[in-house]
Design an enzyme around this catalytic site. Structure first.
Site, PDB file in Angstrom:
ATOM      1  N   HIS A 157       0.826  -1.217   0.000  1.00  0.00           N
ATOM      2  CA  HIS A 157       0.000   0.000   0.000  1.00  0.00           C
ATOM      3  C   HIS A 157       0.858   1.264   0.000  1.00  0.00           C
ATOM      4  CE1 HIS A 157      -3.394  -2.648   0.991  1.00  0.00           C
ATOM      5  NE2 HIS A 157      -2.599  -3.169   1.913  1.00  0.00           N
ATOM      6  N   SER A 279      14.921  21.814 -15.849  1.00  0.00           N
ATOM      7  CA  SER A 279      13.763  22.685 -15.997  1.00  0.00           C
ATOM      8  C   SER A 279      14.190  23.989 -16.639  1.00  0.00           C
ATOM      9  CB  SER A 279      13.145  22.962 -14.616  1.00  0.00           C
ATOM     10  OG  SER A 279      12.259  24.062 -14.666  1.00  0.00           O
ATOM     11  N   LYS A 285      16.157  21.479 -10.566  1.00  0.00           N
ATOM     12  CA  LYS A 285      15.440  20.277 -10.990  1.00  0.00           C
ATOM     13  C   LYS A 285      16.333  19.300 -11.745  1.00  0.00           C
ATOM     14  CE  LYS A 285      11.637  19.497 -10.717  1.00  0.00           C
ATOM     15  NZ  LYS A 285      10.567  19.959 -11.614  1.00  0.00           N
ATOM     16  N   GLU A 292       9.249   8.663 -17.024  1.00  0.00           N
ATOM     17  CA  GLU A 292       7.917   9.232 -17.206  1.00  0.00           C
ATOM     18  C   GLU A 292       7.392   8.942 -18.612  1.00  0.00           C
ATOM     19  OE1 GLU A 292       8.450  13.333 -16.197  1.00  0.00           O
ATOM     20  OE2 GLU A 292       8.646  12.922 -14.055  1.00  0.00           O
TER      21      GLU A 292
END
Length: 466
Positions: A157, A279, A285, A292
């Site tokens: 979980h 970024s 970043k 992704e």
């Protein structure tokens, strides 16, 4: 537009918009090597059976070889105005060798020709994808071997649950990919089982073809037993797309883990700069774009599988033009998985692990609570009582910002007189992992065994595909 092979029946030219709509050369040209291979074997069979002369066969084989050479050198380019790859090859061949080129199509149809071409093409692609999966598994096994003692939280979980090692977690993905490898092998074996060439348009032919000869020469176990099925079967496309979809699902799950692991909230790993992006506005970043994109592309591949299933679900026997849609879908699925495998493998290979952060997260997660309860149970306390008492201890530790390992022996005895000095060994995170000696568990010996078994399977694959 190049001349259509079927123009004799028609007295009126086809509208140019229909030609454009009907054309498949844009995507089926990638099957040209397989098309010419099938044509060569078909010509040899025709000559063997006395259907065409040996001279015609020699001219056909020579002409096909010259086309292949000129395509490779760039001296010949595929005509984008050709209706399909089969038309381009036949018309180019006829222009080079004359009437012998027109005899090549004796005893076959474009229906069984394309059914053969796509089988041959997907068989080649399947072997390529399998090789990429093997390389990824090797990298995972290598990384796992380097991290057999790197304790981290195991999750259920997405909550910290029990101690495992990073090597143990990685080998779970190796297990998934090994199943993928088997799925590709199984799908390819069925692809190789039956050769559609000789099925004709749907009902075979009156020519005395030797279908066993062509099947054997093209690497198939036997000819398709039913000519209707031979030209209308696309199960092998669907099955390969399914194997690709499941493999993409596994890559997507791995990608999600990597996204979590390299976030500041986890920081279990750090991806190499070469496999991340930045970024345009936030200089701090370091984005895991590769993973992704894999997540996103997984949905795209699912769409390809769905396209094939829906395309086939209402088609009557035998061939229908709907089936031209098979190639773009399956080729896209193949290309997408290949791109993902070629990118994720070096990304994992250059990934840096941060065991200290994993260990810190494991300690703060009370993932040795089960081991504490087991300790009490082994000392004679009923498990449910031990479970409840350990839960109270965890709650108190959270309130005091402590871990179980940081409790003094007196504090332990305050909960139960059963606690002795050996409790510290029982809840030591590394020893918790090492104590889980059951087959397939997180102990160092167990993970090393998992790696050995995986490498043995890869060695067997390589031996079979040498």
């Amino acid at each position: 537009m190049a001349e259509q092979l079927w123009k004799g029946r028609f007295s009126k030219a086809v509208d140019s918009r229909v030609n454009d709509f009907n054309s498949s050369i844009r995507f089926d040209q990638r099957m040209i090597a397989q098309d010419m291979r099938g044509s060569g074997v078909h010509a040899a069979m025709l000559a063997k059976q006395g259907i065409i002369s040996e001279k015609d066969c020699e001219d056909i084989l020579s002409g096909l070889a010259s086309i292949a050479d000129d395509l490779a050198s760039g001296a010949l380019e595929i005509d984008p105005n050709a209706e399909d790859v089969h038309t381009f090859v036949e018309q180019t061949l006829t222009a080079r060798i004359g009437d012998a080129g027109k005899r090549l199509h004796t005893g076959r149809s474009r229906n069984d020709q394309v059914a053969l071409d796509i089988r041959l093409t997907l068989r080649d692609y399947s072997h390529t994808l399998q090789a990429y999966i093997v390389e990824l598994i090797k990298v995972i096994c290598r990384k796992a071997a380097e991290n057999t003692t790197a304790v981290m939280p195991g999750y259920t979980h997405l909550q910290r649950a029990q101690p495992i090692t990073f090597g143990h977690a990685l080998m779970a993905y190796a297990s998934m990919l090994l199943r993928d490898l088997q799925r590709f092998e199984d799908a390819t074996a069925r692809m190789d089982a039956q050769c559609p060439l000789g099925s004709g348009a749907l009902a075979g032919t009156t020519y005395p073809l030797d279908r066993q000869f062509t099947a054997e020469k093209l690497g198939f176990a036997a000819p398709c037993a039913n000519s209707l099925d031979g030209v209308s079967d696309r199960d092998f496309c669907i099955e390969l797309a399914n194997a690709i979809s499941i493999c993409m699902m596994h890559l997507s799950r791995l990608s999600e883990e990597i996204i979590l692991w390299c976030s500041w909230e986890f920081k279990f790993i750090e991806l190499d700069d070469a496999f991340t992006t930045g970024s345009s506005i936030m200089p701090q970043k370091k984005n895991p774009d590769v993973t992704e994109l894999i997540r996103g592309k997984t949905g795209r591949v699912y769409g390809d599988l769905n396209t094939l299933l829906v395309m086939m679900k209402g088609i009557p026997l035998a061939y229908n033009k709907d089936m031209q849609e098979d190639k773009e879908a399956i080729f896209d699925a193949v290309d997408t998985l290949e791109l993902c495998l070629k990118t994720v493998t070096p990304m994992l290979d250059t990934m840096k692990t941060l065991p200290a952060n994993m260990r810190r997260a494991a300690a703060k997660g009370f993932i040795n609570a089960t081991d504490c309860a087991d300790y009490l149970t082994k000392k004679g306390m009923p498990f449910r009582d031990a479970y409840k008492l350990t839960g109270c201890m965890v709650s108190d530790c959270i309130a005091k910002d402590k871990t179980l390992e940081e409790l003094t022996l007196d504090e332990f005895k305050g909960y139960s007189a059963l606690f002795e000095n050996d409790i510290y060994d029982a809840i030591d995170l590394i020893k918790c992992c090492e104590g889980r000696t059951s087959y397939g568990g997180p102990s160092e010996a167990s993970v090393n065994n998992q790696i050995r078994l995986a490498m043995d399977q890869l060695a067997a694959w390589e031996a079979n595909n040498a």
